[in-house]
Structure formats: C-alpha cells, structure tokens
Scaffold this motif. Sequence first.
Motif, short mmCIF file in Angstrom:
data_model
loop_
_atom_site.label_atom_id
_atom_site.label_comp_id
_atom_site.label_asym_id
_atom_site.label_seq_id
_atom_site.Cartn_x
_atom_site.Cartn_y
_atom_site.Cartn_z
N SER A 246 36.17 -56.32 -98.13
CA SER A 246 36.52 -54.96 -97.61
C SER A 246 35.34 -54.67 -96.44
O SER A 246 35.57 -54.14 -95.32
CB SER A 246 36.61 -53.92 -98.57
N ASN A 247 33.97 -54.98 -96.78
CA ASN A 247 32.94 -54.49 -95.76
C ASN A 247 33.17 -55.34 -94.51
O ASN A 247 32.97 -54.83 -93.44
CB ASN A 247 31.59 -54.88 -96.45
N GLY A 248 33.57 -56.55 -94.70
CA GLY A 248 33.79 -57.40 -93.57
C GLY A 248 34.87 -57.11 -92.90
O GLY A 248 34.93 -56.75 -91.44
N LEU A 249 36.08 -56.59 -93.47
CA LEU A 249 37.32 -56.16 -92.68
C LEU A 249 37.11 -54.96 -91.90
O LEU A 249 37.30 -54.69 -90.70
CB LEU A 249 38.22 -55.76 -93.71
N TYR A 250 36.44 -53.85 -92.38
CA TYR A 250 36.04 -52.55 -91.66
C TYR A 250 35.19 -52.94 -90.73
O TYR A 250 35.38 -52.17 -89.50
CB TYR A 250 35.44 -51.73 -92.77
N GLN A 251 34.25 -53.81 -90.62
CA GLN A 251 33.31 -53.88 -89.63
C GLN A 251 34.21 -54.54 -88.19
O GLN A 251 33.88 -54.38 -87.03
CB GLN A 251 32.26 -54.82 -89.99
N ARG A 252 35.09 -55.53 -88.70
CA ARG A 252 35.93 -56.15 -87.75
C ARG A 252 36.66 -55.18 -87.15
O ARG A 252 37.08 -55.17 -85.88
CB ARG A 252 36.67 -57.43 -88.44
N ILE A 253 37.25 -54.02 -87.67
CA ILE A 253 37.93 -53.21 -87.37
C ILE A 253 37.18 -52.02 -86.32
O ILE A 253 37.81 -51.48 -85.25
CB ILE A 253 38.70 -52.25 -88.27
N GLY A 254 36.04 -52.10 -86.43
CA GLY A 254 34.94 -51.21 -85.47
C GLY A 254 34.07 -50.10 -86.51
O GLY A 254 33.41 -49.39 -85.78
N TYR A 255 34.22 -50.14 -87.60
CA TYR A 255 33.46 -49.52 -88.29
C TYR A 255 31.89 -49.87 -88.40
O TYR A 255 31.64 -51.26 -88.71
CB TYR A 255 33.87 -49.22 -89.91
#
Length: 273
Positions: A246-255
């Motif tokens: 989840s941490n990797g996903l949100y950073q890819r989205i722009g968080y």
Amino acid sequence: MAREAAPRVQVDTLLSEHSPAKMLIELSESAHMVVLGSRRGGAVSHLGSTILAVAAHGSGTIVAVREDGDEITGGPVVVGVDGSPVSDTAVAAAFAEAWQRHTGATVALGQRQRLYRLGTLTVPRPIPPGRPRIAGEADRELLIRWHDEFVAAVGSGVFQDAAEWADARIEQGGVTFWETPGGTPAAMAGTTPEVAGQVRVSAVYTPSHLRGRGYAGAATAEVSRAALAAGVQEVLLFTDLANPTSNGLYQRIGYRPVADFAVYDFAGPSASA
C-alpha cells in the motif's frame, strides 16, 4: 528463559549463519521493536558493532540493553530529540514507557503509521477494466460486510460501528467503488468529510480474491481526483508502515510522506489513570 517468564507469549527461534546485523536489519522492516543485548561497556562507542549497525540502518524502535547496567528504579525516562521527523516517534516511545511506569498499564506498540499528502495526482497505469461508482443505499449490506472485513484485515485501532459507518458514508457520498465491466464492485475507497480544507482517504479495501489487479489503485485515484475537483486544499491518508504494497501504491499515485506516527495500545486497570 523467555518462554518460562511469559508462557502465554509466542516465542519463535531463528538460527542463521549469515551476518547478524544484516539479518536483524531485514527483520526490523516488519518488526514493531528490535531488542539487542550488549556484553560491553555503557558508552555508545563501546557498544557492539551489530547494535551500532542495526541502530543506524534498522527500521522501527531499536532498544539496546546493557548487561552490566544497574537498574535505577523511580528515575525519569530520558529522551533526546533533534527536530527530525523521527523525534516524534522517540517522544512517543518515551511517553509509553513513562506511562507504563506511572500507571502499571500494559503497553504495546500496535502499529507504525505514515501520514501522506497528495502532491501531483498520477493515475496508475494500466487502468483496470471497469468504472468508478459512488456507493448508494442499495450497497448498504455490502458496505457493512466490507467494513468488517477491512477492520479484520487491519487488525488494530478504534473503528466505528459498521452499520453507522455505512449509513454515514451513503449519506455523504463518501465511498466510491471500482466496478468491473459487468457492474460488480471489486474495490472501494472512502473519504472523510472536509474539515478546514482537508479530506482524508480511508477504508481502501479489495476482497482477497480480487487483489493484485489494480482495483484499489483505481478507486483511490478516483476519490483523490474527486476531492481535488471539489476544491479541497489538501488530500491526506494514513498507511500502515508494515504494508509495503500500500505504501508503494500511494506513492505511485502521487502521495508524499509527511510524518510518521507510533500507535500504542494501553490495557489494564490503570490504563486511563
């Protein structure tokens, strides 16, 4: 010794022929706390090389226990801070220790969290087949069931009653599904009501048999886009640092990371003293 002292606590033993420092650093990435013993003197410069390596490169809370140190009862808990983001975590650990001494409550580190703020929104590619849809009254039972499954998966924290949560989100339009082309909800992402120009993404969930297909990322990107389109100033979310997916996903989205937090559980007759 550990099993004799606390027979109800699960104790696992791991033997390794590799470097102890490397192994402990890797294990620290998914551990709440790493406790290391030293047979050497009390000065930091005299600590073993393993302790120094883990303290410098490990994750989470690292505790070094001296063999020759005399225990001081009734003394203060001392914490050093330097203004860096990890200072808050150090203060939280010191408070938990002090509160345990003061009240006798049982203290356990429940979760390490990270607060993120949305920078430039990037919709993850490829977009999975389907479309977003705001949950309505007809989805109430599904929302209740998914809320309970989400709570069980998270495993810690204080959560609202599932039915109350579902009713509030339906009224606010606060949950968005990502539906398959056939109209079956495959994931959900929620947002809290706007406060002071901010909304928080919450309750991002995909049933286990549908994971790994991009549904949660698509739902999260959609609620983030909708929040920005509604004119909010900031979109925030919290993650469990023990979940690299989840941490990797949100950073890819722009968080982007803002701050880390330690969530402690206090139990016992004096926990609220």
